[in-house]
Structures are given as C-alpha cells and as structure tokens.
Design an enzyme around this catalytic site. Structure first.
Site, mmCIF file in Angstrom:
data_model
loop_
_atom_site.group_PDB
_atom_site.id
_atom_site.type_symbol
_atom_site.label_atom_id
_atom_site.label_comp_id
_atom_site.label_asym_id
_atom_site.label_seq_id
_atom_site.Cartn_x
_atom_site.Cartn_y
_atom_site.Cartn_z
ATOM 1 N N HIS A 17 0.839 -1.208 0.000
ATOM 2 C CA HIS A 17 0.000 0.000 0.000
ATOM 3 C C HIS A 17 0.873 1.258 0.000
ATOM 4 O O HIS A 17 0.597 2.212 -0.726
ATOM 5 C CB HIS A 17 -0.908 0.017 1.243
ATOM 6 C CG HIS A 17 -1.933 -1.069 1.275
ATOM 7 N ND1 HIS A 17 -2.121 -1.889 2.360
ATOM 8 C CD2 HIS A 17 -2.854 -1.476 0.357
ATOM 9 C CE1 HIS A 17 -3.099 -2.743 2.126
ATOM 10 N NE2 HIS A 17 -3.553 -2.521 0.908
ATOM 11 N N LYS A 41 -16.111 -9.087 2.973
ATOM 12 C CA LYS A 41 -15.045 -9.612 3.834
ATOM 13 C C LYS A 41 -15.531 -9.587 5.281
ATOM 14 O O LYS A 41 -16.415 -8.801 5.624
ATOM 15 C CB LYS A 41 -13.804 -8.721 3.741
ATOM 16 C CG LYS A 41 -13.025 -8.844 2.441
ATOM 17 C CD LYS A 41 -11.794 -7.933 2.495
ATOM 18 C CE LYS A 41 -10.929 -8.114 1.265
ATOM 19 N NZ LYS A 41 -9.797 -7.154 1.252
ATOM 20 N N ARG A 91 -2.016 -7.023 -8.507
ATOM 21 C CA ARG A 91 -0.902 -7.912 -8.193
ATOM 22 C C ARG A 91 -0.851 -9.060 -9.188
ATOM 23 O O ARG A 91 0.194 -9.456 -9.665
ATOM 24 C CB ARG A 91 -1.069 -8.510 -6.778
ATOM 25 C CG ARG A 91 -0.857 -7.558 -5.644
ATOM 26 C CD ARG A 91 -1.369 -8.137 -4.348
ATOM 27 N NE ARG A 91 -2.808 -8.381 -4.411
ATOM 28 C CZ ARG A 91 -3.515 -8.947 -3.462
ATOM 29 N NH1 ARG A 91 -2.931 -9.368 -2.366
ATOM 30 N NH2 ARG A 91 -4.810 -9.113 -3.598
ATOM 31 N N SER A 128 -2.994 -8.108 3.256
ATOM 32 C CA SER A 128 -3.300 -7.809 4.661
ATOM 33 C C SER A 128 -3.624 -9.097 5.416
ATOM 34 O O SER A 128 -3.259 -9.261 6.586
ATOM 35 C CB SER A 128 -4.467 -6.828 4.739
ATOM 36 O OG SER A 128 -4.105 -5.613 4.127
HETATM 37 N N1 COA Z 1 0.403 -4.517 -2.810
HETATM 38 C C1 COA Z 1 0.117 -5.702 -2.235
HETATM 39 N N2 COA Z 1 -1.116 -6.067 -1.836
HETATM 40 C C2 COA Z 1 -2.139 -5.204 -2.055
HETATM 41 C C3 COA Z 1 -1.897 -3.975 -2.657
HETATM 42 C C4 COA Z 1 -0.584 -3.643 -3.035
HETATM 43 N N3 COA Z 1 -0.289 -2.486 -3.609
HETATM 44 N N4 COA Z 1 -3.085 -3.327 -2.751
HETATM 45 C C5 COA Z 1 -4.010 -4.147 -2.201
HETATM 46 N N5 COA Z 1 -3.432 -5.274 -1.787
HETATM 47 C C6 COA Z 1 -4.120 -6.379 -1.129
HETATM 48 C C7 COA Z 1 -4.628 -5.937 0.209
HETATM 49 O O1 COA Z 1 -3.687 -6.189 1.231
HETATM 50 C C8 COA Z 1 -5.879 -6.763 0.350
HETATM 51 O O2 COA Z 1 -5.561 -8.026 0.910
HETATM 52 P P1 COA Z 1 -6.636 -8.879 1.733
HETATM 53 O O3 COA Z 1 -7.648 -9.341 0.713
HETATM 54 O O4 COA Z 1 -5.840 -9.958 2.331
HETATM 55 O O5 COA Z 1 -7.251 -7.959 2.744
HETATM 56 C C9 COA Z 1 -6.371 -6.973 -1.091
HETATM 57 O O6 COA Z 1 -5.247 -6.721 -1.909
HETATM 58 C C10 COA Z 1 -7.432 -6.017 -1.552
HETATM 59 O O7 COA Z 1 -7.903 -5.205 -0.526
HETATM 60 P P2 COA Z 1 -8.132 -3.643 -0.551
HETATM 61 O O8 COA Z 1 -7.184 -2.948 -1.466
HETATM 62 O O9 COA Z 1 -8.117 -3.173 0.848
HETATM 63 O O10 COA Z 1 -9.506 -3.467 -1.213
HETATM 64 P P3 COA Z 1 -10.856 -4.264 -1.074
HETATM 65 O O11 COA Z 1 -10.935 -5.199 -2.198
HETATM 66 O O12 COA Z 1 -11.032 -4.796 0.295
HETATM 67 O O13 COA Z 1 -11.898 -3.100 -1.354
HETATM 68 C C11 COA Z 1 -13.066 -1.044 -0.935
HETATM 69 C C12 COA Z 1 -12.157 -2.177 -0.410
HETATM 70 C C13 COA Z 1 -13.388 -0.266 0.312
HETATM 71 C C14 COA Z 1 -12.333 -0.170 -1.928
HETATM 72 C C15 COA Z 1 -14.318 -1.603 -1.656
HETATM 73 O O14 COA Z 1 -14.843 -2.717 -0.989
HETATM 74 C C16 COA Z 1 -15.406 -0.523 -1.738
HETATM 75 O O15 COA Z 1 -15.343 0.339 -2.600
HETATM 76 N N6 COA Z 1 -16.397 -0.584 -0.810
HETATM 77 C C17 COA Z 1 -17.482 0.381 -0.714
HETATM 78 C C18 COA Z 1 -18.768 -0.170 -1.349
HETATM 79 C C19 COA Z 1 -18.633 -0.066 -2.830
HETATM 80 O O16 COA Z 1 -18.671 1.015 -3.384
HETATM 81 N N7 COA Z 1 -18.472 -1.230 -3.454
HETATM 82 C C20 COA Z 1 -18.171 -1.302 -4.846
HETATM 83 C C21 COA Z 1 -19.380 -1.412 -5.674
HETATM 84 S S1 COA Z 1 -18.844 -1.534 -7.345
#
Ligand code: COA
Length: 161
Positions: A17, A41, A91, A128
C-alpha cells in the site's frame, strides 16, 4: 486542483500500500486515502482509528495526503468530495478480474474513473490477510509492513489485546 482517492480496507496497511501511495501522490495535487468497508469480507480486525493512525505514522513524510474513512458506496463518497478518479493496484490476474468488474461498476454507478498501477514486484505476494496471519503467530512481519507500525500490529495480533 486534481485530487485522487486511494480506497481500501487496509486491515492493516502494508508496504504494498505504501508503495502505491508514494507513486500516486506524485501524480496528483492531493491523494485522499479512503478507509472503507468491503462487505464481502469479515469485519476488520483493526478499528478505523487504528488504521488511520497507522497511515499517519507511516506516511509522515508525504505532504499532499488526507486520510479519511467512508461508509456506503465509493461513488457516493467520491461525489461528496468532488473527486472523479480513484487509483487501485493489480498484483495478479485474479486482481485484474476483480478490479475490472469493480472499475466498470464504479463508472456505471457514478462516472468514477479508475487508474491502475502495477504492484511493484517486491510486494506482489503481500496481502493484509497474510500479514495478520503471520503476526498472529508472533513471527516477524518486518519484510511486509513499515517498521513504524510493526510493533503495534504485532502487539495486537500476537497477544490478542
Ligand atoms: N500490494 C500488495 N497487496 C495489495 C496492494 C498492493 N499495492 N493493494 C491491495 N493489496 C491487497 C490488500 O492487502 C488486500 O488483501 P486482503 O484481501 O488480504 O485484505 C487486497 O489486496 C485487496 O484489498 P483492498 O485494497 O483493501 O480493497 P478491497 O478489495 O477490500 O476493497 C473497498 C475495499 C473499500 C475499496 C471496496 O470494498 C469498496 O469500494 N467498498 C465500498 C462499497 C462499494 O462502493 N463497493 C463497490 C461497488 S462496485
């Protein structure tokens, strides 16, 4: 002024991140780190206040950041801030599949554009979930998270406090 949102669950944030933050902060006037909830999640292990503090600590040297939380749909949050672009990262091909669906839906729901960065090769295996799992066994996570937040993560996960 061009502002971009970097949304995520960040439970907890890690070096992958941080790398995306450092790279995208140079591409805009303001980068808004938006800590949200992914309802598919389990509930986050770290509270919003803890995740915000992690970011404040690990990004202390980056001036053009704002760290906020949001509830509800990302498109609504972006609209409320007058922002039209978000940044996300790939990724693997699995991320590509997932992110393209999210990106298309965000465009359809609220004209929200996504730009994508490729995750640096060094951080491709970090997530994460894995950070939490390794920390829960009391093992070092120094290769995965910024050193400034490592102790706080270990303290919470290894002791359950
Ligand atoms: N390098 C390595 N790993 C990474 C990374 C990077 N640069 N960026 C993300 N990751 C990993 C994270 O650690 C995470 O791992 P985990 O699954 O073990 O937790 C995973 O990739 C993705 O997680 P994250 O980037 O936190 O995003 P998310 O998929 O959980 O989405 C929101 C979170 C909040 C953006 C999304 O759910 C959202 O927009 N929610 C609001 C409701 C909404 O609008 N939904 C969409 C409707 S289309």
């Amino acid at each position: 002024m061009k502002a971009i949102i970097y949304p995520g669950t960040f439970d907890p944030p890690h070096l992958g991140h941080l790398n995306i933050i450092q790279r995208s902060a140079t591409l805009c006037d303001k980068l808004i780190i938006a800590i949200g909830t992914n309802r598919s999640k389990p509930a986050p292990v770290f509270s919003f206040a803890e995740r915000k503090r992690f970011f404040e600590t690990m990004t202390a040297g980056i001036a053009n950041l704002e760290i906020v939380g949001f509830d509800g749909l990302l498109v609504d949050f972006a609209k409320s801030r007058g922002v039209t672009t978000i940044v996300r990262a790939f990724r693997t091909m699995m991320d590509f599949e997932y992110e393209t669906v999210q990106g298309q839906m965000n465009r359809q729901l609220g004209d929200l554009e996504t730009f994508y960065l490729l995750v640096d090769e060094r951080y491709r295996l970090i997530s994460s979930t894995l950070v939490r799992e390794i920390a829960s066994y009391g093992k070092s996570i120094s290769n995965f998270v910024p050193k400034e937040i490592e102790t706080a993560i270990l303290q919470k996960l290894a002791t359950g406090l």
